[in-house]
Scaffold this motif. Sequence first.
Motif, short mmCIF file in Angstrom:
data_model
loop_
_atom_site.label_atom_id
_atom_site.label_comp_id
_atom_site.label_asym_id
_atom_site.label_seq_id
_atom_site.Cartn_x
_atom_site.Cartn_y
_atom_site.Cartn_z
N ARG A 59 43.01 44.76 39.28
CA ARG A 59 43.05 46.04 39.98
C ARG A 59 41.63 46.58 40.17
O ARG A 59 41.21 47.56 39.58
CB ARG A 59 43.88 47.04 39.20
N VAL A 60 40.91 45.91 41.01
CA VAL A 60 39.54 46.33 41.28
C VAL A 60 39.53 47.09 42.60
O VAL A 60 40.36 46.85 43.47
CB VAL A 60 38.60 45.10 41.38
N PRO A 61 38.61 48.01 42.77
CA PRO A 61 38.58 48.77 44.03
C PRO A 61 38.14 47.89 45.17
O PRO A 61 37.40 46.94 45.00
CB PRO A 61 37.54 49.87 43.74
N GLN A 112 41.59 33.87 34.32
CA GLN A 112 41.57 35.28 34.73
C GLN A 112 40.31 35.63 35.49
O GLN A 112 40.34 36.36 36.49
CB GLN A 112 41.69 36.17 33.48
N LYS A 113 39.18 35.08 35.04
CA LYS A 113 37.92 35.35 35.72
C LYS A 113 37.93 34.82 37.15
O LYS A 113 37.49 35.50 38.09
CB LYS A 113 36.79 34.73 34.92
N ALA A 130 38.30 35.82 43.06
CA ALA A 130 38.86 35.54 44.38
C ALA A 130 39.50 36.79 44.98
O ALA A 130 39.39 37.06 46.18
CB ALA A 130 39.89 34.41 44.29
N PHE A 131 40.17 37.56 44.13
CA PHE A 131 40.82 38.78 44.60
C PHE A 131 39.80 39.83 45.06
O PHE A 131 39.94 40.43 46.12
CB PHE A 131 41.69 39.34 43.47
N LEU A 180 50.50 41.09 42.96
CA LEU A 180 49.98 41.10 41.59
C LEU A 180 50.94 40.38 40.64
O LEU A 180 50.52 39.68 39.72
CB LEU A 180 49.77 42.54 41.12
N LYS A 181 52.23 40.55 40.89
CA LYS A 181 53.20 39.83 40.07
C LYS A 181 53.06 38.33 40.26
O LYS A 181 53.14 37.55 39.30
CB LYS A 181 54.60 40.29 40.43
#
Length: 823
Positions: A14-16, A734-735, A740-741, A753-754
Amino acid sequence: MAEKTKKSLTRRVRVPRRPEREGIPKPAVERGTRRGSDFHKWVLLASVSAVISLLLFPNILSRPKVYHLGDVAERDIKASREFLVENKELTEANRAKAVKGVLAVYDFDPGAANAASRVREAFEAGRQFLAEADSRRPSGLPGPGKRGENSSAEPSPAGVFAERFFEILDVPPNRKVFDILMTYEFPPEAEDVVVRLVTQASGKGIIANRAILRSRAGQGVVLHNIHTGKEMTIRDPDRFLELAEARRFILGQAGTVVAGSSVQPELARACAAIAAVLLRPNVTFNKRETELRKDQARHAVKPFYFKVKKGEMLVREGERIRPEHLLKISEQEKNVGWNEVAGRAPAMFLLVGVLLWILYAVGLLRSPSAKSESRYLLFNAATLLVIFVVVIAGALVSEEIARGFSGISTRAFLFAVPVACGAMLISIFQGIGAAASFALVISTLATLVVGGRIEFFIYFFVSSLAAGHGVKNCRERGVLIQTGLRVGVINMGLALAIEVLQGAPSTMELPAACVAAFTGGILTAVTATGLLPLVEMTFGFTTDIKLLELASLDQPLLRDLMVRAPGTYHHSVIVSNLVEASAKAINANPLLVKVAAYYHDIGKMKKPLYFIENQVGGQNKHEKLAPSMSALILMSHVKDGVELAREHKLGREIIDIIQQHHGTSLIRYFYQKALEQSEKKKGKAGHVKEEGFRYPGPKPQTKEAGLVMLADIVEAASKTLVEPTAARIQGMVQKIINKAFSDGQLDECELTLKDLHEIAKNFNKTLSGIFHHRIDYPEPVAKTGQGKKGNNGSPDKLSAESWTEKQDDQAQVGESLKRLGLS
C-alpha cells in the motif's frame, strides 16, 4: 506465520501513487482510438444483421424469371411462404350474382301535390279574372262568358285568359271546357273535384309502360316514396295504372262526383276532363339509384381466396405454364422479391440487430480481455454466419431428402442439422457463458429458417447448451467426440418428444427422427473437430489442447532453448513451477501461464552468452560494452522472443505474455553504471535518460502476464540468496512484489492486493521446496588426526579458506542483486 506474512505484504504494497500518475486525464488519442474501436464493433453487428436478413429473404437480391402463358418451367417452383390467391372467376361470378339480385328502384309520388297546386292557382286566377271583368263592364252589358258577344277580329279578354289558364295548368287548351268553367265562374267545388280526382288516380300509381315494369318485376321492384322515404317491395306490376287507364278511371268517376256533391253534370264532366289531362306517371324508374345500389352490391362481395401452403409445388420442371400456374406465381412475386426491401427484410434486420445489440451491450458477447474484444467479436460474427448458412443448407437438403421418402416428413431430417457446433466452438475459446448467449442467438435464427416453430427452438437451444457444457474444460480432442455422442443421445430424447407432440405421420417417422437426431450430435462433434485448428490459425486463438501440445518439452523450440541456452531453459522451468501453483489461487489459467513461462525467454537464444545464467567460466561480455549497449541487448530478447513465437505460431496469448513479461521496468544495474560513468566524465549525471534503460513494454494486461513477470523476477533473485532460509525467501518475495507494484508495472492488469498476497504465499512455498535443506552426511574420520586439516596439516588453514570463499560468494550476491535492481 501466514497471518504475519499477509499483514506484512499488505503494509508494504500500500504505497502511494507517484505524483505523475495522479490526476492525469486519458490522452485524446486513446479516447479517439476507443471511440473508433467501438464504432467498428457496431458496424460489425449491423453488418451481421444485414447479412442474416438477406439470407432469410434471398429474393430481394435478384428478380425471379418472368413466365408467360404457355412457357415451359425451367425448374420446380415452390411456394416460399404461405399466401392467399384470389379466385377471380368465383369472385366475379358472385359479384354478378349480387348485382343481379339488386331490385330496380322506382320513385313514387302518391300525393300529386304539384298538379293540385296548379289547379288551385288556375281556378283562383279564373275567379279573379271574372271579378275584374265585372268591375270594368258597364251596367246592362252581358257578361264575358257569353259566346258571340264580341264579334271584333281582336281577341277577347276571355280568350287571352283561357290561354293563360291552361298554361298555369300545363295542359293543352280546351275552349269548351274553359267556357263551361267560365259559365259556372270557376266554383271552388269544381276546384275540389279536380284535385280529388287527380289525387285518387295518382294514389293508385301511374306508370308509363306496364310491360317494361313487368320485365323488371321478376324478383320485384323497390317502390320508394319520395315524400316519406319509405320503401316497399312490389312483385305485382298490375296494381299500377297506365296513363290511359288512369284517365279512363277519372272519366268514369264523373258520375260518382255528381251523385256525391252539388256539382252539375256538365261541370263535373269538365272537371273530369281537366283532371284526366293533368295526370302524369308518378311511378318512374330511378336509373341512377338503381345503378348505385348495384355498384354497392358489387363492392360488398369480398374476393374469394384459396390458401397456398409453404413448400407447395406451384409448377414442376418441364410443365407448361397454365393460367392457374401463372396466377399462383404472380401472387407469390407480389409477396416476395423487391417488395420485401421496404417491408420484411428491414424489419428482420431491426429485430436481429436489436437482439445482437442487447446481448453485446449487457456483456454476454464480450471478451474478458478488452484488448482482444474485437477479435473475439469477429470470431462470434463469423461463427454465427457460418452456422446460419449451414442451417439454411440443412433445411434445403432435408426437404430434398424428404421428397424421396413418402412416409417421412421434412421435420424428421431437420434434427440432423449440427446447430450445436457453434456453441461448442464458442465454449472452447470463450467459455460457457459466451456459449450460452451464442446458443440463444443461433437457436432463434435457426428457428426462423425452419418455420418459426417453438419446438425446434427448444431442440436447438438445449442441444447447444449441452454441447457447450461438455467441452468447457476440453484438453483432449477426444472430448469433442465424447461430447458429440452425449449430445446425440440428448437430441434423440428431444426429437422423440417433438414427434409425439406433433403426431408422427407414419411408423417410419419416429425411427428416422431418432437416427437423424443422433447423427446431428455426431456431425456436431466432427464439424467442431475439423474447424478447431482452422479457427486457431485464423484468429490466433490458443486452446487448452494446443497449450498441452506446446507444453511438451520435446517441442523443437524448447529443445533448441535447452541446447543453446541451458541456463535460460532451467530458469524457464523453475518459473513455470512458480506460476502454475499461483495461477490456481488467483483464478488465472494455470495451463496458459505454465506454457507461457516455458517460452517467455526464448528470445535469449539469439545472444545467450549476454545473459548471466548462460555465462560459463566467469566471462562477462558486458564488461567491454557501454551500459546503453548492454541495455539494448537485454531489451532485444523481448523483441526476438516475439518474432520466434510468431514464426512458430505459438498463439496470440503466449506472444502477448512474452511481449509484456518485463513491462516497462528499469534495467537498474546498467542505468546506475551509466550514471556513474557520466558523473566521472562530466561531473554530473543529469543527461542520462531513464527511458533509454526501460523495456519498451507494454505493461502486463492480464493476470497471466503479471504473474509471469513477478515469477521471472523472483526466480532470478532467488539465485542470489546465499543461505535461502524461509525468512530470507519471504523478505525477498515481498521486496520484489512491492517494487513492481510501486513502479506501476501492475497498473494495467487485473491483479488485486488479495491476488498479490496469494501469489507471495505460493511463491514462498514453492521456493522453500526448491531450496530445502538436507542433512550433512558424516565423512569418515581420519585415523591420523582428530579433524580434517589443510594441505599443510593445519585445521586453521581450512577455516581461513572457507571464510574467504564465503566472502567471495557474498560479493557475487551483491553484484547480482545490483543487476536485478533489488539492492
